[in-house]
Design an enzyme around this catalytic site. Structure first.
Site, short mmCIF file in Angstrom:
data_model
loop_
_atom_site.label_atom_id
_atom_site.label_comp_id
_atom_site.label_asym_id
_atom_site.label_seq_id
_atom_site.Cartn_x
_atom_site.Cartn_y
_atom_site.Cartn_z
N GLU A 156 50.96 32.65 30.80
CA GLU A 156 49.81 33.10 30.02
C GLU A 156 48.74 32.01 30.00
OE1 GLU A 156 50.92 34.40 26.09
OE2 GLU A 156 48.90 35.09 25.63
N ASN A 191 49.72 44.73 25.66
CA ASN A 191 50.79 43.82 25.24
C ASN A 191 50.86 43.79 23.71
OD1 ASN A 191 52.59 41.28 25.40
ND2 ASN A 191 50.87 40.58 24.13
N GLU A 192 52.03 43.90 23.18
CA GLU A 192 52.23 43.82 21.73
C GLU A 192 51.12 44.57 20.98
OE1 GLU A 192 53.21 39.83 20.34
OE2 GLU A 192 55.04 39.86 21.51
N TYR A 244 62.29 36.87 20.55
CA TYR A 244 62.39 35.42 20.63
C TYR A 244 63.51 34.92 19.71
CZ TYR A 244 57.94 35.10 23.12
OH TYR A 244 56.94 35.19 24.07
N GLU A 289 59.35 39.35 27.35
CA GLU A 289 59.19 38.08 26.65
C GLU A 289 60.49 37.79 25.91
OE1 GLU A 289 55.63 37.32 24.35
OE2 GLU A 289 54.42 38.51 25.75
N GLN A 343 57.82 30.61 28.39
CA GLN A 343 56.96 30.89 29.54
C GLN A 343 57.26 29.88 30.64
OE1 GLN A 343 52.82 31.33 28.53
NE2 GLN A 343 53.25 32.71 26.82
O1 AHR Z 1 54.53 33.92 24.38
C1 AHR Z 1 53.65 33.65 23.32
C2 AHR Z 1 53.18 34.91 22.63
O2 AHR Z 1 54.26 35.55 22.03
C3 AHR Z 1 52.60 35.98 23.51
O3 AHR Z 1 51.25 35.76 23.79
C4 AHR Z 1 52.77 37.21 22.68
O4 AHR Z 1 52.89 38.36 23.47
C5 AHR Z 1 54.00 36.92 21.86
O5 AHR Z 1 53.80 37.18 20.53
#
Ligand code: AHR
Length: 499
Positions: free
Chosen positions: A25, A172-173, A245, A302, A351
């Site tokens: 990103e 995205n999101e 995450y 992600e 990432q």
């Molecule tokens: O990876 C960092 C961020 O985490 C991304 O931009 C977003 O999609 C997610 O919340």
């Protein structure tokens, strides 16, 4: 003795190479410095792309790369990033660190990076603040071969031939940074936007990915599918994303340090990582109701650890170190993705370089491969393999009842040449375990193995880049249809078996 059962005769499904994908990103030092240094840099590069990083990514066989975001994607206007660099728009990256984005890395540069790595392309479009026309024209710009306004513009900008766009994400999101939408509303927008992602006679059709849920938001999955699923014309999407995450203590405000942690935090982190399986099963069960034939892939685009940033770094850059704890997080998740390859068709760790759970860190001309890199490098043999039936005896370990984890994780595949690949993780911070692998009735001919093992906080720095690295492991005994070994505490192993 913990028994690992492998049945070489029972194949359970194809492991898409895309499960080993990554994400890049416009965030912190991922694109600029990490991947792209510009043609005039003193750092060795080819057309601006760092040679050391490209070589490392080729070695670990990076199969697919997602770009340009993330939250950045829904603020990105692709036309700002084409044409002569000196006349490209400069803007503030409001989402990430408030720094100037000069757009010197745009569509042409991303395609060039993927060409050098030899990986597939996954472009994420802008639904949050972009128009249907803008998205439609981007796809035309990248993939149309022939006479058209966008194809002509591409040629004018130096690329006569179209590129291949393997995957295209429609937002995205969108439940959060991508527009704070409700699922029904996003579902309707998805129906509309995806209509104009055309396949311009491309040899390989663009695979369309809808924005999926945040972690355990099953309502989002249900409503998006209800809104988008078309029983008469079939699937309107090839994939539905999922983001999850691992945050060590489960609290965004104080996530915890990447390197300074105790055993309690170790097990909390691994336990929270294992929640991924609950998510795959939960979202998968909803997807099964609409798509029992599993044509729609779950794209976990992600995933990874998210800690407090390294002291003294820009909080908006999300720069963090990477230890053996991250290696185990990667081992657990990749084994889970393999095991659920009937539904999980792509996964992209967040990432690639210098952001969150990166496989590579850079500082000026220096580069280090993280423990996570070594896990990806050891697991690459699963790419495009066939998952084999396997299971392992485990016991629950840990220091708090709430965060007990199984002591071992495994998955097994067979590659096109018939070699069997076993990947194992020992989740204990302190204990080694004796393991006996039983390959049904099949005699084992040869074994060879690599191991990654160090103490739990061990990591690589620019001054000591090889503190954690995989080395060959010769402690495996073969006896007929069985192998035996002692697996050290806090370790990840790849065993190649011929039968
Ligand atoms: O990876 C960092 C961020 O985490 C991304 O931009 C977003 O999609 C997610 O919340």
């Amino acid at each position: 003795m913990y028994k690992l059962y492998v049945n070489p005769n029972v194949k359970k499904g194809h492991i898409n190479k895309e499960l080993y994908g990554n994400f890049s990103e416009h965030l912190g030092r991922c694109i600029y410095e990490g991947l792209y240094v510009g043609e005039n840099s003193d750092i060795p590069n080819v057309n601006g792309m760092r040679t050391d990083v490209v070589e490392a990514l080729k070695e670990m066989k990076l199969p697919v790369l997602r770009w340009p975001g993330g939250c950045f994607a829904d603020e990105y206007h692709w036309k700002d990033g084409i044409g002569p660099k000196e006349s490209r728009k400069k803007m503030i990256n409001t989402h990430w660190g408030g720094v100037v984005e000069d757009n010197s890395f745009g569509t042409h540069e991303f395609m060039e990076l993927c060409r050098q790595i030899g990986c597939e392309t996954y472009i994420n479009g802008n639904v949050g603040s972009g128009t249907v026309q803008e998205m439609s024209e981007w796809v035309e710009y990248m993939t149309f071969k022939g006479v058209s306004p966008m194809a002509d513009l591409r040629a004018k900008n130096g690329h006569e031939e179209p590129w291949t766009v393997d995957y295209f994400g429609v937002g995205n999101e969108n439940w959060g940074c991508g527009g704070n939408m409700r699922p029904e509303y996003y579902g309707d927008l998805y129906r509309r936007y995806q209509t104009y992602i055309r396949n311009y006679g491309a040899v390989k059709p663009v695979k369309k990915i809808a924005c999926g849920a945040n972690a355990g938001d099953f309502h989002w999955t249900e409503k998006v599918l209800e809104t988008c699923f078309d029983h008469s014309s079939g699937c309107l999407m090839d994939g539905l994303s999922l983001h999850y995450y691992t945050i060590p203590n489960g609290r965004w405000e104080v996530k915890g340090s990447s390197t300074d942690f105790d055993e309690k935090s170790w097990y909390q982190t691994l336990s929270r990582t294992l929640y991924m399986e609950t998510l795959i099963k939960g979202h998968g069960a909803i997807m099964d109701q609409y798509d029992p034939d599993k044509k729609i892939g779950m794209m976990i685009d992600e995933w990874g650890t998210w800690y407090d940033v390294e002291p003294g770094t820009n909080p908006g850059f999300l720069y963090q170190q990477n230890t053996m704890r991250d290696a185990l997080v990667a081992a657990i998740n990749l084994n889970l993705f393999n095991k659920h390859c009937d539904r999980v068709k792509m996964a992209n760790i967040a990432q690639l370089v210098n952001v969150l759970q990166s496989v590579i860190l850079t500082e000026g001309e220096k580069m280090v491969k993280t423990p996570t890199y070594h896990v990806f490098n050891m697991y690459k043999f699963h790419q495009d393999g066939e998952l084999l039936e396997s299971s392992i005896d485990t016991t629950r370990i840990g220091v708090e009842d709430e965060f007990k984890v199984p002591n071992l994780t495994e998955s097994v595949s067979v590659d096109a040449a018939g070699k069997i690949h076993v990947t194992l993780g020992n989740l204990s911070a302190t204990e080694s375990y004796d393991i006996e692998g039983i390959f049904a009735e099949t005699p084992v001919k040869t074994v060879k193995a690599d191991i990654l093992t160090e103490k739990m906080q061990a990591h690589n720095t620019f001054d000591a880049p090889d503190t954690v690295k995989s080395v060959s492991f010769d402690g495996i005994k073969v006896n007929g249809n069985k192998i035996s070994l002692s697996m050290p505490a806090c370790s990840v192993m790849h065993i190649e078996v011929t039968v």
